[in-house]
Design an enzyme around this catalytic site. Structure first.
Site, PDB file in Angstrom:
ATOM      1  N   GLU A   1      -6.260  -4.444  10.382  1.00 44.35           N
ATOM      2  CA  GLU A   1      -4.762  -3.860  10.937  1.00 44.35           C
ATOM      3  C   GLU A   1      -5.608  -3.096  12.649  1.00 44.35           C
ATOM      4  O   GLU A   1      -6.073  -1.826  12.444  1.00 44.35           O
ATOM      5  CB  GLU A   1      -4.930  -2.544   9.639  1.00 44.35           C
ATOM      6  CG  GLU A   1      -4.735  -3.476   8.392  1.00 44.35           C
ATOM      7  CD  GLU A   1      -4.167  -2.325   7.110  1.00 44.35           C
ATOM      8  OE1 GLU A   1      -2.446  -2.816   6.816  1.00 44.35           O
ATOM      9  OE2 GLU A   1      -4.566  -1.094   6.623  1.00 44.35           O
TER      10      GLU A   1
ATOM     11  N   GLU B   1      -6.795   4.950   7.900  1.00 41.12           N
ATOM     12  CA  GLU B   1      -6.800   6.923   7.386  1.00 41.12           C
ATOM     13  C   GLU B   1      -7.952   7.668   6.609  1.00 41.12           C
ATOM     14  O   GLU B   1      -7.859   8.603   6.738  1.00 41.12           O
ATOM     15  CB  GLU B   1      -5.370   6.507   6.349  1.00 41.12           C
ATOM     16  CG  GLU B   1      -4.313   5.486   7.158  1.00 41.12           C
ATOM     17  CD  GLU B   1      -2.793   5.994   6.128  1.00 41.12           C
ATOM     18  OE1 GLU B   1      -3.252   5.963   5.255  1.00 41.12           O
ATOM     19  OE2 GLU B   1      -2.766   5.038   7.044  1.00 41.12           O
TER      20      GLU B   1
ATOM     21  N   GLY C   1       1.920   2.241  10.935  1.00 38.04           N
ATOM     22  CA  GLY C   1       2.670   3.093  10.297  1.00 38.04           C
ATOM     23  C   GLY C   1       3.598   3.330  11.779  1.00 38.04           C
ATOM     24  O   GLY C   1       4.821   4.282  11.998  1.00 38.04           O
TER      25      GLY C   1
ATOM     26  N   SER D   1       2.757  -2.493  10.857  1.00 35.78           N
ATOM     27  CA  SER D   1       4.051  -2.495  10.890  1.00 35.78           C
ATOM     28  C   SER D   1       4.880  -3.936  10.644  1.00 35.78           C
ATOM     29  O   SER D   1       6.239  -4.451  11.427  1.00 35.78           O
ATOM     30  CB  SER D   1       4.532  -1.874  12.700  1.00 35.78           C
ATOM     31  OG  SER D   1       4.489  -0.673  12.821  1.00 35.78           O
TER      32      SER D   1
ATOM     33  N   HIS E   1      -9.703   1.228   4.550  1.00 40.05           N
ATOM     34  CA  HIS E   1      -8.813   1.620   5.752  1.00 40.05           C
ATOM     35  C   HIS E   1      -9.039   2.398   6.846  1.00 40.05           C
ATOM     36  O   HIS E   1      -9.407   3.683   6.700  1.00 40.05           O
ATOM     37  CB  HIS E   1      -7.445   2.402   4.261  1.00 40.05           C
ATOM     38  CG  HIS E   1      -6.372   2.193   4.869  1.00 40.05           C
ATOM     39  ND1 HIS E   1      -5.227   3.404   6.205  1.00 40.05           N
ATOM     40  CD2 HIS E   1      -5.309   1.012   4.904  1.00 40.05           C
ATOM     41  CE1 HIS E   1      -4.264   2.889   6.051  1.00 40.05           C
ATOM     42  NE2 HIS E   1      -4.513   1.955   5.436  1.00 40.05           N
TER      43      HIS E   1
ATOM     44  N   ASN F   1       0.585  -1.073  -0.575  1.00 38.43           N
ATOM     45  CA  ASN F   1       0.216  -0.079   0.278  1.00 38.43           C
ATOM     46  C   ASN F   1       1.251   1.397  -0.056  1.00 38.43           C
ATOM     47  O   ASN F   1       1.776   0.975   0.912  1.00 38.43           O
ATOM     48  CB  ASN F   1      -1.165  -0.274   1.381  1.00 38.43           C
ATOM     49  CG  ASN F   1      -1.884   1.571   1.553  1.00 38.43           C
ATOM     50  OD1 ASN F   1      -1.460   2.323   0.119  1.00 38.43           O
ATOM     51  ND2 ASN F   1      -2.484   1.479   2.439  1.00 38.43           N
ATOM     52  N   TRP F   2       0.865   1.729  -1.505  1.00 35.74           N
ATOM     53  CA  TRP F   2       2.034   2.465  -1.273  1.00 35.74           C
ATOM     54  C   TRP F   2       0.918   4.303  -0.759  1.00 35.74           C
ATOM     55  O   TRP F   2       2.204   4.861  -0.244  1.00 35.74           O
ATOM     56  CB  TRP F   2       2.581   2.955  -2.694  1.00 35.74           C
ATOM     57  CG  TRP F   2       3.368   1.972  -3.611  1.00 35.74           C
ATOM     58  CD1 TRP F   2       4.036   1.069  -2.453  1.00 35.74           C
ATOM     59  CD2 TRP F   2       3.946   1.824  -4.312  1.00 35.74           C
ATOM     60  NE1 TRP F   2       5.184   0.033  -2.774  1.00 35.74           N
ATOM     61  CE2 TRP F   2       4.840   0.659  -4.729  1.00 35.74           C
ATOM     62  CE3 TRP F   2       3.486   1.995  -5.399  1.00 35.74           C
ATOM     63  CZ2 TRP F   2       5.034  -0.119  -5.558  1.00 35.74           C
ATOM     64  CZ3 TRP F   2       3.552   1.814  -6.743  1.00 35.74           C
ATOM     65  CH2 TRP F   2       4.748   0.695  -6.601  1.00 35.74           C
ATOM     66  N   LYS F   3       0.202   4.723  -0.088  1.00 37.20           N
ATOM     67  CA  LYS F   3      -0.214   5.511   0.499  1.00 37.20           C
ATOM     68  C   LYS F   3      -0.593   6.490  -0.393  1.00 37.20           C
ATOM     69  O   LYS F   3       0.201   6.634  -1.707  1.00 37.20           O
ATOM     70  CB  LYS F   3      -0.276   5.833   1.106  1.00 37.20           C
ATOM     71  CG  LYS F   3      -0.318   4.558   2.005  1.00 37.20           C
ATOM     72  CD  LYS F   3      -0.191   4.744   4.357  1.00 37.20           C
ATOM     73  CE  LYS F   3      -0.617   3.314   4.550  1.00 37.20           C
ATOM     74  NZ  LYS F   3      -0.352   3.561   6.104  1.00 37.20           N
TER      75      LYS F   3
ATOM     76  N   GLY G   1       2.040  -1.517   4.614  1.00 36.91           N
ATOM     77  CA  GLY G   1       2.767   0.394   3.971  1.00 36.91           C
ATOM     78  C   GLY G   1       4.366   0.506   3.983  1.00 36.91           C
ATOM     79  O   GLY G   1       4.932   0.750   2.866  1.00 36.91           O
ATOM     80  N   GLY G   2       4.818   1.362   5.271  1.00 35.55           N
ATOM     81  CA  GLY G   2       6.186   1.918   5.447  1.00 35.55           C
ATOM     82  C   GLY G   2       7.049   0.943   4.219  1.00 35.55           C
ATOM     83  O   GLY G   2       8.026   1.702   3.144  1.00 35.55           O
TER      84      GLY G   2
HETATM   85  P1  PGA Z   1       2.343   0.240   7.548  1.00 35.58           P
HETATM   86  O1  PGA Z   1       1.010   0.815   7.406  1.00 35.58           O
HETATM   87  O2  PGA Z   1       2.822  -1.279   6.968  1.00 35.58           O
HETATM   88  O3  PGA Z   1       3.683   1.101   7.383  1.00 35.58           O
HETATM   89  O4  PGA Z   1       2.215  -0.007   8.950  1.00 35.58           O
HETATM   90  C1  PGA Z   1      -0.303  -0.767   6.699  1.00 35.58           C
HETATM   91  C2  PGA Z   1      -1.428   0.204   6.340  1.00 35.58           C
HETATM   92  O5  PGA Z   1      -1.557   1.013   6.552  1.00 35.58           O
HETATM   93  O6  PGA Z   1      -1.718  -0.657   5.280  1.00 35.58           O
END
Ligand code: PGA
Length: 250
Positions: free
Chosen positions: A169, A98, A175, A214, A96, A8-10, A235-236
Site C-alpha cells: 500500500e 496509519e 485515501g 485508492s 498499516h 478495511n473499515w478503519k 478503505g474508502g
Molecule cells: P483507501 O485505503 O482504499 O481509502 O486508499 C486503503 C487502506 O488504507 O487500506
C-alpha cells in the site's frame, strides 16, 4: 490461490451500520465467482455485530485492524488476539501505514505483532509501502525490503504460508484518490514476491500479495488481473456495500 477482497473499515461504522453494510454485501455478492474470498475488517466495537450478520453469507471472513502482542495482562486499552478470535475474527492487520505514521509503530513492533498473531492462530496481513518522498528519492526497494524483512522476522520457516498475506500500500495512494499505475504495482509486487521466496523458499509463492491504495469499482478489474496481485485491500470504497460489491464482482 483464491483472490482476497478485503474491506478495511478503519474508524467507521457503529454496530448497526456494520450489520446493515454486511447484510447488503451478502445480498449483492450472493453469487460470488469461484476463486474469490471476501474479508470484512471491522473496528473492534463492531466485530460481534459484523460476525452476526455474516452468518447469512458464510463465504465472508471477519478481520480486526489491530491487537497487542500479549495473551493478557496489564495493557490498559489493548486487545489480545484471543479476544478477537472470541468475537469471530480470523484475520488481523499489522503494519498499516496509519499505525506506522500516526501511531508511531516501528518495524520491530510490527514484526513482533505479525509473529504473535500467527502463533495465536490469526491469519495475518502485513501492510508495507513507501511514502512519496521515499519513492521520489528512489528508495522503493530499500523501504519494502526493510519493512518486509522486519515484518516477517519472527515468523518461523515452518509457518503456514497461506496464513500470511503482504499488502503493498504505497502511502501516497491511501485515501488520496491517487492509484499506483500498473507498472508501479507490477514492480512492487514482483519485488515483494522475490523477497518472500528469499525468506520462505518455494513456500513464498503461496503467500498472497494484496494491493491497497485508492482501489475503486472502476480500477479494480485491471488491478486484480495483474501478475502477483492476489487480492486488494480497500478503505474508502469499502464503506458502501454497493461500491465494495462492484469491486468484489469486478
Ligand atoms: P483507501 O485505503 O482504499 O481509502 O486508499 C486503503 C487502506 O488504507 O487500506
Amino acid at each position: 490461490m483464491n483472490k482476497l477482497f478485503a474491506a478495511n473499515w478503519k474508524m467507521h461504522k457503529t454496530q448497526a451500520e456494520a450489520a446493515s453494510t454486511t447484510s447488503d454485501l451478502a445480498r449483492l455478492c450472493s453469487s460470488l465467482p469461484a476463486g474469490r474470498e471476501v474479508l470484512l475488517i471491522a473496528p473492534f466495537t463492531a466485530l460481534a455485530a459484523t460476525k452476526a450478520a455474516i452468518s447469512e453469507a458464510h463465504h465472508f471472513a471477519l478481520g480486526a485492524q489491530n491487537f497487542y502482542p500479549a495473551t493478557h495482562g496489564a495493557f490498559t486499552g489493548e486487545i489480545s488476539p484471543a479476544m478477537l478470535m472470541d468475537c469471530g475474527a480470523s484475520y488481523a492487520l499489522s503494519g498499516h501505514s496509519e499505525r506506522r505514521h500516526i501511531l508511531g509503530e516501528t518495524d520491530a513492533f510490527v514484526g513482533e505483532k505479525t509473529a504473535f498473531g500467527l502463533k495465536a492462530g490469526l491469519k495475518m496481513i502485513l501492510c508495507v509501502g513507501e511514502k512519496l518522498e521515499e519513492r521520489k528519492a528512489g528508495q522503493l526497494t530499500e523501504v519494502l525490503t526493510r519493512q518486509i524483512r522486519a515484518g516477517l522476522s519472527g515468523v518461523t520457516a515452518d509457518c503456514d504460508a497461506e496464513s500470511i498475506s503482504v499488502a503493498y500500500e504505497p502511502v501516497w495512494a491511501i485515501g488520496t484518490g491517487l492509484v499506483a499505475g500498473p507498472t508501479e504495482i507490477l514492480e512492487a509486487h514482483a519485488l515483494t514476491r522475490k523477497l518472500l521466496v528469499e525468506i520462505f523458499g518455494e513456500k513464498g509463492r503461496q503467500v498472497r500479495i494484496l494491493y491497497g491504495g485508492s482501489v475503486k469499482p472502476d480500477n479494480a478489474a485491471e488491478i486484480i488481473a495483474l501478475d502477483n496481485v492476489d487480492g486488494v485491500l480497500v478503505g474508502g470504497a469499502s464503506l458502501k456495500a454497493d461500491d465494495f460489491s462492484r469491486i468484489v464482482l469486478a
